[in-house]
Scaffold this motif. Sequence first.
Motif, PDB file in Angstrom:
ATOM      1  N   GLY A  98       0.846  -1.196   0.000  1.00 40.64           N
ATOM      2  CA  GLY A  98       0.000   0.000   0.000  1.00 40.64           C
ATOM      3  C   GLY A  98       0.876   1.237   0.000  1.00 40.64           C
ATOM      4  N   GLU A  99       0.267   2.349  -0.370  1.00 46.67           N
ATOM      5  CA  GLU A  99       1.049   3.590  -0.471  1.00 46.67           C
ATOM      6  C   GLU A  99       1.573   4.012   0.906  1.00 46.67           C
ATOM      7  OE1 GLU A  99      -1.706   6.460  -2.027  1.00 46.67           O
ATOM      8  OE2 GLU A  99      -2.940   6.436  -0.223  1.00 46.67           O
ATOM      9  N   SER A 100       2.516   4.936   0.905  1.00 45.29           N
ATOM     10  CA  SER A 100       3.072   5.456   2.146  1.00 45.29           C
ATOM     11  C   SER A 100       1.967   6.071   2.999  1.00 45.29           C
ATOM     12  CB  SER A 100       4.131   6.514   1.801  1.00 45.29           C
ATOM     13  OG  SER A 100       4.709   6.994   2.978  1.00 45.29           O
ATOM     14  N   GLY A 101       1.949   5.728   4.273  1.00 47.04           N
ATOM     15  CA  GLY A 101       0.926   6.262   5.175  1.00 47.04           C
ATOM     16  C   GLY A 101      -0.361   5.463   5.190  1.00 47.04           C
ATOM     17  N   SER A 102      -0.397   4.334   4.463  1.00 46.24           N
ATOM     18  CA  SER A 102      -1.650   3.566   4.386  1.00 46.24           C
ATOM     19  C   SER A 102      -1.907   2.721   5.632  1.00 46.24           C
ATOM     20  CB  SER A 102      -1.646   2.676   3.129  1.00 46.24           C
ATOM     21  OG  SER A 102      -0.530   1.815   3.126  1.00 46.24           O
ATOM     22  N   GLY A 103      -0.871   2.578   6.492  1.00 44.76           N
ATOM     23  CA  GLY A 103      -1.103   1.877   7.757  1.00 44.76           C
ATOM     24  C   GLY A 103      -0.412   0.526   7.888  1.00 44.76           C
ATOM     25  N   LYS A 104       0.503   0.217   6.984  1.00 44.91           N
ATOM     26  CA  LYS A 104       1.169  -1.099   7.004  1.00 44.91           C
ATOM     27  C   LYS A 104       1.969  -1.300   8.295  1.00 44.91           C
ATOM     28  CE  LYS A 104       3.502  -0.058   3.275  1.00 44.91           C
ATOM     29  NZ  LYS A 104       3.101   1.353   3.078  1.00 44.91           N
ATOM     30  N   SER A 105       2.823  -0.320   8.598  1.00 46.09           N
ATOM     31  CA  SER A 105       3.637  -0.438   9.822  1.00 46.09           C
ATOM     32  C   SER A 105       2.740  -0.406  11.051  1.00 46.09           C
ATOM     33  CB  SER A 105       4.648   0.707   9.910  1.00 46.09           C
ATOM     34  OG  SER A 105       5.551   0.651   8.849  1.00 46.09           O
ATOM     35  N   THR A 106       1.715   0.424  11.002  1.00 44.85           N
ATOM     36  CA  THR A 106       0.801   0.521  12.151  1.00 44.85           C
ATOM     37  C   THR A 106       0.147  -0.832  12.435  1.00 44.85           C
ATOM     38  OG1 THR A 106       0.401   2.841  11.638  1.00 44.85           O
ATOM     39  CG2 THR A 106      -1.189   1.769  13.094  1.00 44.85           C
ATOM     40  N   LEU A 107      -0.186  -1.566  11.375  1.00 43.11           N
ATOM     41  CA  LEU A 107      -0.803  -2.880  11.582  1.00 43.11           C
ATOM     42  C   LEU A 107       0.180  -3.830  12.281  1.00 43.11           C
ATOM     43  CD1 LEU A 107      -3.022  -4.939  11.346  1.00 43.11           C
ATOM     44  CD2 LEU A 107      -2.471  -5.249   8.927  1.00 43.11           C
ATOM     45  N   LEU A 108       1.424  -3.858  11.814  1.00 47.94           N
ATOM     46  CA  LEU A 108       2.411  -4.724  12.482  1.00 47.94           C
ATOM     47  C   LEU A 108       2.631  -4.262  13.918  1.00 47.94           C
ATOM     48  CD1 LEU A 108       5.238  -5.513   9.888  1.00 47.94           C
ATOM     49  CD2 LEU A 108       3.078  -6.680  10.291  1.00 47.94           C
ATOM     50  N   ARG A 109       2.704  -2.949  14.093  1.00 45.71           N
ATOM     51  CA  ARG A 109       2.948  -2.416  15.435  1.00 45.71           C
ATOM     52  C   ARG A 109       1.769  -2.703  16.373  1.00 45.71           C
ATOM     53  NH1 ARG A 109       7.096   1.152  15.869  1.00 45.71           N
ATOM     54  NH2 ARG A 109       6.041   2.289  17.513  1.00 45.71           N
TER      55      ARG A 109
END
Length: 249
Positions: free
Chosen positions: A37-48
């Motif tokens: 997904g694009e930058s800021g879409s929440g990928k890292s937030t989901l892992l975190r």
Amino acid sequence: MSTALSVEHLGVVYDHFYALKDISVSIESGESFGLVGESGSGKSTLLRAIAGLAPVSEGTVRVHGEAVKGSKRSRSFYRSVQMVFQDPYGSLHPRQTVDRLLLEPLAIHGIGDAEKRIARALDEVGLGNGFRFRYPHQLSGGQRQRVAIARALIVEPSILLLDEPTSALDASVQAEVLNLLEQIRRDRKLTFVMVSHDLGVVTHMCGRLAVMRGGAVVERLTSAELAGGSVREEYTRNLMIASKGFVKA
Ligand SMILES: Nc1ncnc2c1ncn2[C@@H]1O[C@H](COP(=O)(O)OP(=O)(O)OP(=O)(O)O)[C@@H](O)[C@H]1O
Ligand SMILES: [Mg+2]
């Protein structure tokens, strides 16, 4: 097949801003699952959020079927679930030798046999015992990421959360580290959740993936569908065009 990890209706709110909205994903044991997904879409937030590092406002995280309670993660959670970050410089303490860095998780979890485990962990990531007393700044980027992987693996987790684990590395080193990860996943029958902005990496490493936008999942695909271009969303098609070399001009 059993489910290794699932999130159900997960929400994350930062100060009234919904970084994740109603995310549900279920990942089987031994599967490698991609997040794009694009930058800021929440990928890292989901892992975190899975790892207990983001403020979960709604929903449930389950590890091997068992709901994880509250926002704090227990020691036993971290024996099952470990995370590898993009930048090993940030995640490895600069004043600790490789030996110390690998010893710490063993001490936290009360795991004995440190000598043998450290030697084996270094061997598994392709670093010999000669690296044991080096500091992070005395390693190349690829070697540092290998140490970060060894550190995650040393407590023998069943699930690895990988946030752009190779995107800070040169292309050739990136391929080496990805191959290493894939080999370890097979040998140890691990489950991976891997974030990458490189769709080529995701199709190479993962069987299925979710496409994220604005904190939500907009499309679920198999890697074969992605590689074959059978995507439904215009947004996904644009990601394919933006991912260098993925769509032949
Ligand atoms: N600690 C925080 N406080 C407030 N907002 C945050 C925080 N962490 C992330 N966000 C916001 O949440 C959204 C999702 O961020 P996230 O880091 O998950 O994106 P990403 O998909 O990993 O992007 P990238 O590809 O750039 O790494 C962004 O709008 C970001 O600004
Ligand atoms: Mg990110």
